[in-house]
Design a protein around this motif. Sequence first.
Motif, short mmCIF file in Angstrom:
data_model
loop_
_atom_site.label_atom_id
_atom_site.label_comp_id
_atom_site.label_asym_id
_atom_site.label_seq_id
_atom_site.Cartn_x
_atom_site.Cartn_y
_atom_site.Cartn_z
N HIS A 1 -20.18 -17.10 35.91
CA HIS A 1 -19.81 -18.36 36.15
C HIS A 1 -19.59 -18.67 37.99
O HIS A 1 -19.43 -19.50 38.84
N HIS A 2 -20.20 -16.98 38.92
CA HIS A 2 -20.06 -17.81 40.25
C HIS A 2 -21.43 -16.61 40.80
O HIS A 2 -21.18 -15.46 39.99
N GLU A 3 -21.69 -16.67 41.64
CA GLU A 3 -23.14 -16.04 42.07
C GLU A 3 -22.90 -16.04 43.30
O GLU A 3 -23.54 -17.33 44.13
N GLY A 4 -21.90 -14.75 44.49
CA GLY A 4 -22.09 -15.57 45.81
C GLY A 4 -23.23 -14.58 46.23
O GLY A 4 -24.30 -13.78 45.76
N GLY A 5 -22.52 -14.19 47.45
CA GLY A 5 -23.88 -12.74 48.01
C GLY A 5 -23.38 -12.25 48.09
O GLY A 5 -24.57 -11.39 48.27
#
Length: 265
Positions: free
Chosen positions: A80-84
């Motif tokens: 769903h989300h892949e940030g730093g």
Amino acid sequence: MTDLWSDLLACLELRPEEDSVFEGGNQRLGYHRLFGGQLLAQFVRAAALACPGRTVKSVHTLFARAGRPDEPVRYEVTVHHEGGTFATLAIVARQSPGVMATASVSMHALEAGPDHQTPFHVPVVPGEEHSVDLDLLPWETRAATGLDTPKAKTPEYELWMRTPAVRPELAPALTAYATDLSLIGTALRQVEGVGQHDANTAFTAAVTAHTVSFHRPLRTDSWLLLRQHAPLLAHGRCYGRGDVLTAEGSLVASYAQEALLRFKN
């Protein structure tokens, strides 16, 4: 170790089927359904494979139906989300009858920073005379008190465990596996005359939800203490929680479980 150890390790080697889909084999336990700890461990492995470079921070699993041991499990991962540093995943475990379990997983790339912790008193590891056989744990386990007690006792239990030497990246999955085994038995300690060994005779039990949070990197081939407390048994359910501590008192993981616990009379 026994074949059960090699069997479990083989189950943790998930096979990539297609983009963000993995397949896992099952333990050969001779039971009519899969052990929930296997699914927990495979959820952790699927998340690690889907987001390399990050570690599992927490996994919250809901069990929908019993799994079949004669069919591999398909793990479908949605990122769903892949940030730093953080990532959020949803994983569905599926067999031909349908969805068996779902997991919400939070991932994190380890960061430097202050490290403070409330002190925990950790007793010394009990001697070999306190070895216990918990059936599904194919490694060293010791406990100073019994899980099954004829008289009602405080619903608390402390279990020491140490696996054979194993690759560090498998430690979170093996820890998740172990946390699923004895919380229902811990809740039953407060019920006189009934213990975990009375499953399917005096009561019916099934885990419905299980959460594990990992706080620090850990190894399972050094002694770990699973310190458990199951404060509630009511309305056909029970609830328990626990901490995973090193022999030096470092808090490396925590967990909580909800389960169906239905007495037959």
